[in-house]
Design a protein around this motif. Sequence first.
Motif, PDB file in Angstrom:
ATOM      1  N   PHE A 157      58.616  21.001  23.807  1.00 15.72           N
ATOM      2  CA  PHE A 157      57.225  21.661  23.764  1.00 15.72           C
ATOM      3  C   PHE A 157      56.265  20.934  24.883  1.00 15.72           C
ATOM      4  CE2 PHE A 157      58.570  23.957  19.770  1.00 15.72           C
ATOM      5  CZ  PHE A 157      58.015  25.154  20.480  1.00 15.72           C
ATOM      6  N   SER A 158      56.422  19.350  24.746  1.00 10.72           N
ATOM      7  CA  SER A 158      55.769  18.625  25.657  1.00 10.72           C
ATOM      8  C   SER A 158      56.038  18.784  27.061  1.00 10.72           C
ATOM      9  CB  SER A 158      56.051  17.127  25.331  1.00 10.72           C
ATOM     10  OG  SER A 158      55.737  16.823  24.064  1.00 10.72           O
ATOM     11  N   ALA A 159      57.342  18.992  27.438  1.00 13.80           N
ATOM     12  CA  ALA A 159      57.636  19.395  29.036  1.00 13.80           C
ATOM     13  C   ALA A 159      57.129  20.854  29.107  1.00 13.80           C
ATOM     14  CB  ALA A 159      59.103  19.209  29.051  1.00 13.80           C
ATOM     15  N   LEU A 160      56.986  21.635  28.223  1.00 15.24           N
ATOM     16  CA  LEU A 160      56.347  22.772  28.525  1.00 15.24           C
ATOM     17  C   LEU A 160      55.066  22.910  28.678  1.00 15.24           C
ATOM     18  CD1 LEU A 160      58.649  25.256  25.975  1.00 15.24           C
ATOM     19  CD2 LEU A 160      58.417  25.574  28.531  1.00 15.24           C
ATOM     20  N   ALA A 161      54.276  22.093  28.008  1.00 21.40           N
ATOM     21  CA  ALA A 161      53.045  21.908  28.174  1.00 21.40           C
ATOM     22  C   ALA A 161      52.398  21.237  29.262  1.00 21.40           C
ATOM     23  CB  ALA A 161      52.331  20.977  26.836  1.00 21.40           C
ATOM     24  N   ILE A 162      53.343  20.289  29.703  1.00 22.32           N
ATOM     25  CA  ILE A 162      53.044  19.749  31.317  1.00 22.32           C
ATOM     26  C   ILE A 162      52.873  20.934  32.322  1.00 22.32           C
ATOM     27  CG2 ILE A 162      54.133  18.113  32.888  1.00 22.32           C
ATOM     28  CD1 ILE A 162      54.911  16.234  30.477  1.00 22.32           C
ATOM     29  N   PHE A 163      54.306  21.521  32.258  1.00 22.26           N
ATOM     30  CA  PHE A 163      54.594  22.598  33.182  1.00 22.26           C
ATOM     31  C   PHE A 163      53.549  23.543  33.257  1.00 22.26           C
ATOM     32  CE2 PHE A 163      56.670  26.894  34.039  1.00 22.26           C
ATOM     33  CZ  PHE A 163      56.864  26.669  35.519  1.00 22.26           C
ATOM     34  N   SER A 164      52.870  24.074  32.037  1.00 15.69           N
ATOM     35  CA  SER A 164      51.988  25.009  31.781  1.00 15.69           C
ATOM     36  C   SER A 164      50.638  24.422  32.418  1.00 15.69           C
ATOM     37  CB  SER A 164      51.799  25.455  30.606  1.00 15.69           C
ATOM     38  OG  SER A 164      52.859  26.157  30.045  1.00 15.69           O
ATOM     39  N   ALA A 165      50.246  23.116  32.150  1.00  8.99           N
ATOM     40  CA  ALA A 165      49.002  22.595  32.288  1.00  8.99           C
ATOM     41  C   ALA A 165      49.058  22.443  33.980  1.00  8.99           C
ATOM     42  CB  ALA A 165      48.983  21.358  31.999  1.00  8.99           C
ATOM     43  N   LEU A 166      49.977  22.273  34.797  1.00  8.84           N
ATOM     44  CA  LEU A 166      50.172  22.110  36.055  1.00  8.84           C
ATOM     45  C   LEU A 166      50.225  23.622  36.925  1.00  8.84           C
ATOM     46  CD1 LEU A 166      52.241  18.928  36.295  1.00  8.84           C
ATOM     47  CD2 LEU A 166      49.776  19.153  36.886  1.00  8.84           C
ATOM     48  N   ALA A 170      56.141  24.590  41.090  1.00 13.50           N
ATOM     49  CA  ALA A 170      57.212  23.905  41.536  1.00 13.50           C
ATOM     50  C   ALA A 170      56.918  22.510  40.988  1.00 13.50           C
ATOM     51  CB  ALA A 170      57.504  23.980  43.009  1.00 13.50           C
ATOM     52  N   PHE A 171      55.670  21.939  41.417  1.00 12.09           N
ATOM     53  CA  PHE A 171      55.231  20.794  41.091  1.00 12.09           C
ATOM     54  C   PHE A 171      55.193  20.552  39.477  1.00 12.09           C
ATOM     55  CE2 PHE A 171      51.599  17.512  40.069  1.00 12.09           C
ATOM     56  CZ  PHE A 171      52.214  16.485  40.723  1.00 12.09           C
ATOM     57  N   GLY A 172      54.902  21.650  38.577  1.00 13.01           N
ATOM     58  CA  GLY A 172      54.840  21.542  37.363  1.00 13.01           C
ATOM     59  C   GLY A 172      56.210  21.102  36.701  1.00 13.01           C
ATOM     60  N   LEU A 173      57.304  22.063  37.504  1.00 15.33           N
ATOM     61  CA  LEU A 173      58.721  21.979  36.935  1.00 15.33           C
ATOM     62  C   LEU A 173      59.164  20.382  37.471  1.00 15.33           C
ATOM     63  CD1 LEU A 173      61.222  23.000  35.906  1.00 15.33           C
ATOM     64  CD2 LEU A 173      61.920  23.985  38.290  1.00 15.33           C
ATOM     65  N   LYS A 174      58.636  20.022  38.510  1.00 18.13           N
ATOM     66  CA  LYS A 174      59.185  18.796  39.072  1.00 18.13           C
ATOM     67  C   LYS A 174      58.630  17.592  37.941  1.00 18.13           C
ATOM     68  CE  LYS A 174      58.709  17.715  43.192  1.00 18.13           C
ATOM     69  NZ  LYS A 174      60.021  17.292  43.922  1.00 18.13           N
ATOM     70  N   MET A 175      57.193  17.532  37.571  1.00 10.54           N
ATOM     71  CA  MET A 175      56.617  16.807  36.556  1.00 10.54           C
ATOM     72  C   MET A 175      57.387  17.151  35.243  1.00 10.54           C
ATOM     73  SD  MET A 175      54.553  14.719  37.738  1.00 10.54           S
ATOM     74  CE  MET A 175      55.552  14.843  39.345  1.00 10.54           C
ATOM     75  N   ALA A 176      57.825  18.068  34.651  1.00 11.59           N
ATOM     76  CA  ALA A 176      58.590  18.210  33.565  1.00 11.59           C
ATOM     77  C   ALA A 176      59.917  17.623  33.644  1.00 11.59           C
ATOM     78  CB  ALA A 176      58.649  19.745  33.184  1.00 11.59           C
ATOM     79  N   ILE A 177      60.770  17.586  34.624  1.00  7.02           N
ATOM     80  CA  ILE A 177      61.817  16.947  34.867  1.00  7.02           C
ATOM     81  C   ILE A 177      61.575  15.553  34.787  1.00  7.02           C
ATOM     82  CG2 ILE A 177      63.900  16.557  36.583  1.00  7.02           C
ATOM     83  CD1 ILE A 177      63.754  19.371  37.461  1.00  7.02           C
TER      84      ILE A 177
END
Length: 425
Positions: A157-166, A170-177
């Motif tokens: 859920f934290s990774a999903l929150a990072i993805f959504s917040a960005l 593609a940058f959001g997916l990179k940050m989630a990874i």
Amino acid sequence: MAEQATKKLDKKWISFGTLMLGAGTIYKLGFLKDAFYVPMQEFMGLSHTQIGTAMSIAGLISTFGFLASIYLTDRVSKKIMIPLSLISICLCGLWLSTFPSYGTFLLIYCLLAVCADMLYWPTMLKTVRLLGNEDEQGRMFGIMEAGRGLMDTIVAFSALAIFSALGSTAFGLKMAILFYSAVPGVIGVILYFLLEPDEKTAKKTDSGETVSANKQAWEGVVRALRNKNIWLVSFNVFLVYSVYCGLTYFIPFLEEVYALPVALVGVYGIINQYGLKMLGGPIGGYVTDKVLHSATKYLRIAFAIVAVILAVFTFLPHQSMGIILGMMITLTISAFVYSMRAIFFAPMDEVDVPREITGSAMSLGSFVGYLPGAFMYAVFGSILDHFSGITGYRIVFAVMAVFAVGGIFLSTYILKTIGKQKAST
């Protein structure tokens, strides 16, 4: 003296907690598709076939990885193996965040499988067993499974929150990874300082020559392969996992036969995947240690309950039943299976597996026990493709019940073996 014992106890539980954090994060990159399937297609240019191929190849690597770990887990100290695997996962994640070509993507997924299944998982199981005494095995494995599920949920859920917040870009997916990469990396560094090196006793031949570490490790492999009790426990794990594979088909069954509404699919999925996993582990562990004082006894009782419920459920008039009743019965089955899955390695202590070959025993158990994951989904899927509608699901549930009945007989045999061992000592 009391203060020293307290410090040792504190370090034991801190080490256990950190291991639990690692267990809950080490598979997130390898199963990136669970939360980011569509973004992987959109931003990494991957097709359904490419993602499926990567998962299949990684699964094959994992199977052979468990075989290799039969030697490695007792040859290399956990103080090296566990931090190495977690930090290596971190480095693979950094590489994956560059959105590489498909060939490189496949290579990274193979490396993730090696790090998680060959290096980390059997060594983690070995470490958990050695951290606890005989009376704590059920609780420790149960709490490990529950904590792993909780950590898995929080990190996802934290990774999903990072993805959504960005902006779900593609940058959001990179940050989630990168987030998925950083967490195991940090845990790996912490565990390097927390874990104690394996205790190695110098072994000598009759002529007084010291036996090399390599030879000792191979002797451990041979002892594990020749130990009937390890095979018995491993096949009990195999039967639990075969039933567990069938749980996947409860949601499509409820959707197709009971017309489960979309809104309830999400609720059911959360309860089944997260709630029951977090509750089943501690409950199974508590009953094992405090009530029955035997993981094998608990497995036999749970197998019997699951077999009866599945047998009855197979032939119920589902078309005329209410959806709530269908959900309650399937969730009850899942709850028992999750509690069994949490403690199915605990019997290694009951059957007196020597602690010096724990690594080899856990690796062999992992190889045999998790083997259904390589073919049972294909078997169940084939059944559902060949027999349409409720008939296919009835056959799947009947097959699950047969595996559970097999578990009753095998658990009973293991208990008789344990009784004979105790009588002869």
